[in-house]
Design an enzyme around this catalytic site. Structure first.
Site, PDB file in Angstrom:
ATOM      1  N   HIS A  55      13.172  47.433  19.295  1.00 36.72           N
ATOM      2  CA  HIS A  55      12.228  47.082  20.239  1.00 36.72           C
ATOM      3  C   HIS A  55      12.313  46.764  21.526  1.00 36.72           C
ATOM      4  O   HIS A  55      12.718  45.598  21.959  1.00 36.72           O
ATOM      5  CB  HIS A  55      11.317  45.855  19.483  1.00 36.72           C
ATOM      6  CG  HIS A  55      10.557  46.123  18.367  1.00 36.72           C
ATOM      7  ND1 HIS A  55       9.210  46.628  18.363  1.00 36.72           N
ATOM      8  CD2 HIS A  55      10.789  46.297  17.036  1.00 36.72           C
ATOM      9  CE1 HIS A  55       8.548  46.862  17.394  1.00 36.72           C
ATOM     10  NE2 HIS A  55       9.442  46.663  16.478  1.00 36.72           N
TER      11      HIS A  55
ATOM     12  N   CYS B  73      10.474  52.064  17.264  1.00 39.04           N
ATOM     13  CA  CYS B  73      10.224  51.424  15.761  1.00 39.04           C
ATOM     14  C   CYS B  73       9.348  52.443  14.936  1.00 39.04           C
ATOM     15  O   CYS B  73       9.988  53.496  14.685  1.00 39.04           O
ATOM     16  CB  CYS B  73       9.709  50.091  15.748  1.00 39.04           C
ATOM     17  SG  CYS B  73      10.224  49.296  14.251  1.00 39.04           S
TER      18      CYS B  73
ATOM     19  N   GLU C  20      10.812  46.645  24.186  1.00 34.15           N
ATOM     20  CA  GLU C  20       9.654  45.706  24.835  1.00 34.15           C
ATOM     21  C   GLU C  20       9.789  44.413  24.687  1.00 34.15           C
ATOM     22  O   GLU C  20       9.338  43.473  25.447  1.00 34.15           O
ATOM     23  CB  GLU C  20       8.177  46.237  24.515  1.00 34.15           C
ATOM     24  CG  GLU C  20       7.845  45.464  23.190  1.00 34.15           C
ATOM     25  CD  GLU C  20       8.225  46.244  21.973  1.00 34.15           C
ATOM     26  OE1 GLU C  20       8.076  45.325  20.777  1.00 34.15           O
ATOM     27  OE2 GLU C  20       9.167  47.000  21.901  1.00 34.15           O
TER      28      GLU C  20
END
Length: 238
Positions: free
Chosen positions: A220, A118, A222
């Protein structure tokens, strides 16, 4: 074999825990550490350090690096006037800009595997001379699918560009990814090429045009359960 040591940049924020309230802290959402561990890496948090050699010293001891998400990059870093929608830089965010730019340059100098997430993708682009679209909804007709609700991740589709490292890792089928951003790369930095796009044409990943592992994504990863990107980073760091 020891697990590769992957450093990840941190937030600078006030936080509260236990009996402590609004205490200055170096923060990293837990999902980042889990993301690295899921790929087989060992995590090292990298809070800002203003010693002139700190970034080079840190990167020299790491096997790989992740530049995490966070606040908007200060527009002055890429020679732009701030858009009304751009977050006003704070001393903490300016310190983070400087630290992460130093980490990126140190990683590039040493050819350490690097993954941007990001803001990390945006800052990599800026580090290499590119610039940013400061408010994406103004460019794509007011669409809010990239970050529709403050404080909540959205999902949208991306597809990798055939023949890229990104496609080799993720394939070229359409993927639904967790997302939260209102800015995006505009003019690409030196040595970068687009390697994934959203349906609306937004560049959603970039990668280096050389042999080293240099890859960044606008979404993102994660926040999802797909460990292929972190596995690829850890493999390169091995």
């Amino acid at each position: 074999m020891p697990r590769p040591l992957i450093g990840i940049s941190t937030y600078l924020n006030s936080a509260s825990w236990g009996v402590w309230r609004d205490t200055p802290a170096d923060l990293l959402p837990r999902r980042y550490a889990e993301f690295i561990q899921a790929g087989g890496g060992l995590v090292a948090m990298l809070p800002p350090d203003d010693h002139p050699d700190a970034a080079a010293e840190a990167v020299a001891r790491l096997d790989g690096l992740i530049i995490a998400g966070g606040p908007d990059v200060a527009p002055a870093r890429y020679g732009a006037v701030a858009d009304p929608h751009t977050q006003t830089p704070t001393p903490d965010s300016l310190a983070r800009d400087a630290w992460e730019l130093a980490l990126i340059h140190a990683a590039l100098d040493r050819e350490r595997p690097l993954l941007g997430i990001c803001r990390g993708m945006q800052l990599l682009n800026v580090a290499l001379g590119g610039d940013l679209t400061q408010h994406l909804p103004d460019l794509i007709g007011g669409s809010l699918e990239h970050s529709p609700t403050p404080g909540h991740y959205a999902r949208h589709s991306v597809s990798a560009v055939d023949g890229t490292r990104t496609a080799a890792i993720l394939g070229t089928d359409m993927l639904s990814v967790p997302t939260y951003h209102h800015q995006a790369v505009a003019a690409l930095g030196r040595g970068l090429r687009p390697s994934a796009h959203a349906d609306d044409g937004t560049v959603e990943a970039v990668e280096g045009d050389g042999p080293s592992f240099l890859l960044a994504v606008q979404w993102h990863p994660e926040q999802g359960d797909d460990a292929r990107l972190t596995s690829a980073l850890v493999h390169a760091a091995s």
